[in-house]
Every structure is written in structure tokens, then in C-alpha cells.
Scaffold this active site. Structure first.
Site, PDB file in Angstrom:
ATOM      1  N   PRO A 210      39.124  50.880  42.458  1.00  0.00           N
ATOM      2  CA  PRO A 210      38.493  51.625  41.364  1.00  0.00           C
ATOM      3  C   PRO A 210      39.004  51.242  39.981  1.00  0.00           C
ATOM      4  O   PRO A 210      38.336  51.478  38.976  1.00  0.00           O
ATOM      5  CB  PRO A 210      38.835  53.085  41.683  1.00  0.00           C
ATOM      6  CG  PRO A 210      40.114  53.004  42.460  1.00  0.00           C
ATOM      7  CD  PRO A 210      40.014  51.738  43.273  1.00  0.00           C
TER       8      PRO A 210
ATOM      9  N   THR B  58      40.519  52.141  47.309  1.00  0.00           N
ATOM     10  CA  THR B  58      41.938  51.816  47.463  1.00  0.00           C
ATOM     11  C   THR B  58      42.796  52.781  46.645  1.00  0.00           C
ATOM     12  O   THR B  58      42.336  53.361  45.655  1.00  0.00           O
ATOM     13  CB  THR B  58      42.245  50.375  47.040  1.00  0.00           C
ATOM     14  OG1 THR B  58      41.909  50.205  45.649  1.00  0.00           O
ATOM     15  CG2 THR B  58      41.448  49.387  47.871  1.00  0.00           C
TER      16      THR B  58
ATOM     17  N   GLU C 181      49.760  36.506  42.938  1.00  0.00           N
ATOM     18  CA  GLU C 181      50.840  37.446  43.203  1.00  0.00           C
ATOM     19  C   GLU C 181      52.051  36.702  43.771  1.00  0.00           C
ATOM     20  O   GLU C 181      51.909  35.658  44.411  1.00  0.00           O
ATOM     21  CB  GLU C 181      50.391  38.521  44.213  1.00  0.00           C
ATOM     22  CG  GLU C 181      49.180  39.329  43.771  1.00  0.00           C
ATOM     23  CD  GLU C 181      49.444  40.214  42.574  1.00  0.00           C
ATOM     24  OE1 GLU C 181      50.617  40.583  42.356  1.00  0.00           O
ATOM     25  OE2 GLU C 181      48.471  40.550  41.853  1.00  0.00           O
TER      26      GLU C 181
ATOM     27  N   SER D 118      39.944  48.049  39.096  1.00  0.00           N
ATOM     28  CA  SER D 118      39.792  46.619  38.845  1.00  0.00           C
ATOM     29  C   SER D 118      38.890  46.358  37.654  1.00  0.00           C
ATOM     30  O   SER D 118      37.853  47.007  37.477  1.00  0.00           O
ATOM     31  CB  SER D 118      39.218  45.947  40.090  1.00  0.00           C
ATOM     32  OG  SER D 118      39.106  44.559  39.905  1.00  0.00           O
TER      33      SER D 118
ATOM     34  N   GLU E 233      44.250  40.773  49.766  1.00  0.00           N
ATOM     35  CA  GLU E 233      44.740  41.829  50.658  1.00  0.00           C
ATOM     36  C   GLU E 233      43.845  42.009  51.865  1.00  0.00           C
ATOM     37  O   GLU E 233      44.309  42.126  53.000  1.00  0.00           O
ATOM     38  CB  GLU E 233      44.842  43.161  49.895  1.00  0.00           C
ATOM     39  CG  GLU E 233      46.180  43.388  49.242  1.00  0.00           C
ATOM     40  CD  GLU E 233      46.381  44.853  48.873  1.00  0.00           C
ATOM     41  OE1 GLU E 233      46.105  45.736  49.719  1.00  0.00           O
ATOM     42  OE2 GLU E 233      46.810  45.113  47.745  1.00  0.00           O
TER      43      GLU E 233
ATOM     44  N   ILE F 248      40.811  40.879  47.222  1.00  0.00           N
ATOM     45  CA  ILE F 248      40.250  40.005  48.262  1.00  0.00           C
ATOM     46  C   ILE F 248      41.378  39.447  49.119  1.00  0.00           C
ATOM     47  O   ILE F 248      41.277  39.398  50.352  1.00  0.00           O
ATOM     48  CB  ILE F 248      39.435  38.853  47.642  1.00  0.00           C
ATOM     49  CG1 ILE F 248      38.298  39.393  46.771  1.00  0.00           C
ATOM     50  CG2 ILE F 248      38.860  37.950  48.741  1.00  0.00           C
ATOM     51  CD1 ILE F 248      37.639  38.328  45.898  1.00  0.00           C
TER      52      ILE F 248
END
Length: 321
Positions: free
Chosen positions: A14, A44, A283, A16, A77, A75
């Protein structure tokens, strides 16, 4: 007897991008229902690996499709949730992140969640390669190392939300003077590279950091990484490489670039300083030494096949659909 409808789960971040998915979620669900999917949604949470855990749960429940609405991190994840499993649902993307590299590579419309959702109705699929690092961490787009690749860790999420891609550009300019070469050893399919590098890119698509020419001849499904090594830390030489990259990918033949294909590699740093921090899809993924390998044709993604260049795909079109 009526045919049983396929089950889909929309996993959406929500926060992003500019929170665009929250304004469009009802219409997106309508599109998916019209295509023939009985669709439910999961938002999420700030809990670590929220999307990954939900994707794993959904896959184990036998869902046919997972739609990911978010950026490359979300994506990633979801892919990490399904990649280790024997049964893996098809995946689709609704890009709402900052750079949306993966969506760019698959030619999914940006900035319009409803239009992106309609791509699923075209029923065009590629069995995508994904990467694996450290034996149990998966990535979809890029593994990278070097000072500049660490900038994604140092841009706060609220800054990314408000400034978007410009936040990365500003941070990149700030970090440029800190870039330096380090001695490395890289074992790959064609032999061994031993020498000094400032940046290492291990790419699965041609879209890296919003640029689509850094790995220009990368295929999405051929079982190979594109390995790019930058062998200079001199500012003007690096800027020259960037200009060449923007000018049709001409950097790949430059003397300061090592450019090759490999299905696996091992990377280690040869000096006594801190190890390289590995960037997986933006990440932090872990420290060198590291072994990377391609999981060939591992996950089926809905793509905008009409817009993807033919040379980016190995499989024939009749194999894709």
C-alpha cells in the site's frame, strides 16, 4: 456442470510509489474477475517478509496466479516465497514502485494499475530465469557490488516515496567520489577473472536502475547471467562509460569493461578490507564471498510479449503461449 474458476491472490504494497494501487484496487479486481480469476487481495504489512510469507502460503494452498502490486522489492519477496517450492503459481506484475526495473524489462505499463492488470488477459507468458545467491536467496533482476550499488540502502523509504527516481540520482552523485577499485577473483563459465574492479553487475534483464542499455543483449530465458565488470574508478572514465551506455550500449566494448555470459559464478575479494556487500534487487543480500547461479526457466510470468524485442527471448513464440 460449470467450470471451476481459477484462483488468484493480489498481494499489494500500500505504501509503494505514490500509493497509486489503493486508488485503483477495486477496478483491478474487476479486471481480474472479467479475465476469469476468482480474486482476493492481501495488503502487505510493515512486518518483515510480509509479502514473502503470504506468497508461500498462497502457493502451498494451490492458487493459480499471484499478482504483485509494488516495486522490485515486493516482487523479489514474492519470488522468494514461491521459488523454493515444487509447485509455483504463475506471477503477474502491477508496477507501483520507484524504478520498476522488472516491469520495464517485461514491458508492463507503468503508472496505470488497471492497464497493467489487463496484460494478464493477453495470456502471454515467459518462463523466466531467476538468480540464486548463497544457496537460498533468490533475485529477479540484478545482483551487484561496489560503492555505488550500496546507495539503495542509504535512501530512506519516505524520501523514495516523495522524490522517486531522483532520490537515487542525487545519492549516486553524492557517492561517486567514494568509488574505488578493489582486487577480486571471479570464477565463471568461461574461466577466471582476476583484477581490480569498482562495480560488478550480474544481470538477468536489460533494465538496471532505470537504464535499459547497461546489459543490452541480455535474454530473459536463456539460462545465463550477463556479467558486467567496471575496471576503473576514475570519475571521467566512469562518466564516459555512462554516456556510451546511454548511447546504444556502446560501453560493452570499452577497455574498462569486462562483459560476458555465464550460468554461474563465484565472487571473492582479494584484499584485507571489508567484504563487498551484495545488492540483490536493490536490497542488502549478504557479504562476499558468494556463489551465484541461474535457475533456468524457473517461474512463469505474464508479460507484454508484443512489446518485448524478439532478441530478448530465446523461446519461440509458440512455446510461450
Amino acid at each position: 456442470m460449470t467450470e471451476e474458476r481459477k484462483r488468484a491472490r493480489l498481494i499489494y504494497n500500500p505504501t509503494s510509489g505514490q500509493e497509486i494501487i489503493k486508488k485503483n484496487i477495486a477496478e483491478v479486481l474487476d479486471v481480474l474477475e472479467d479475465i476469469g480469476y476468482e480474486t482476493s487481495a492481501f495488503q502487505t504489512t510493515p512486518e518483515p517478509l510480509s509479502a514473502q510469507k503470504e506468497a508461500e502460503r498462497v502457493a502451498k494452498a494451490g492458487f493459480d496466479l499471484i499478482i504483485v502490486a509494488g516495486g522490485d522489492g515486493t516482487i523479489n519477496e514474492v519470488v522468494n516465497g514461491v521459488a523454493p517450492l515444487e509447485y509455483r503459481p504463475k506471477l503477474a506484475i502491477i508496477p507501483t514502485g520507484t524504478t520498476n526495473d522488472y516491469a520495464r524489462a517485461l514491458k508492463i505499463p507503468l503508472g496505470d494499475p488497471v492497464k497493467a492488470a489487463k496484460i494478464i488477459g493477453q495470456n502471454q507468458i515467459i518462463q523466466m530465469d531467476i538468480g540464486r545467491a548463497f544457496g537460498d536467496k533468490y533475485f529477479i533482476n540484478i545482483a551487484a557490488a561496489g560503492t555505488l550499488t550500496e546507495l539503495t540502502y542509504s535512501v530512506p523509504s519516505e524520501v523514495k516515496t516523495h522524490l522517486g527516481y531522483f532520490a537515487y540520482v542525487a545519492k549516486g552523485i553524492e557517492m561517486f567520489p567514494q568509488t574505488k577499485v578493489r582486487p577480486v577473483k571471479i570464477i565463471h563459465d568461461q574461466g577466471v577473472f582476476e583484477g581490480e574492479v569498482s562495480l560488478i553487475f550480474v544481470a538477468l534483464t536489460n533494465s538496471i536502475g532505470g537504464f535499459e542499455q547497461l546489459a543490452p543483449n541480455t535474454k530473459l530465458d536463456d539460462g545465463n547471467f550477463t556479467l558486467i565488470l567496471v575496471k576503473t574508478d576514475k570519475l571521467f572514465e566512469m562518466l564516459a562509460l555512462l554516456i556510451q551506455a546511454l548511447n546504444g550500449g556502446q560501453h560493452v566494448t570499452d577497455v574498462n569493461i569486462e562483459y560476458l555470459k555465464t550460468s554461474k559464478l563465484r565472487l571473492e575479494v582479494l584484499d584485507d578490507e571489508e567484504p563487498f556487500m551484495l545488492n540483490l534487487d536493490g536490497e542488502y543480500g549478504g557479504d562476499t564471498p558468494v556463489e551465484l547461479e541461474v535457475c533456468h526457466n524457473h517461474i512463469e510470468f505474464f508479460v507484454n510479449r508484443n512489446e518485448i524485442a524478439a532478441e530478448s527471448i530465446s523461446a519461440e513464440e509458440n512455446e510461450l503461449n
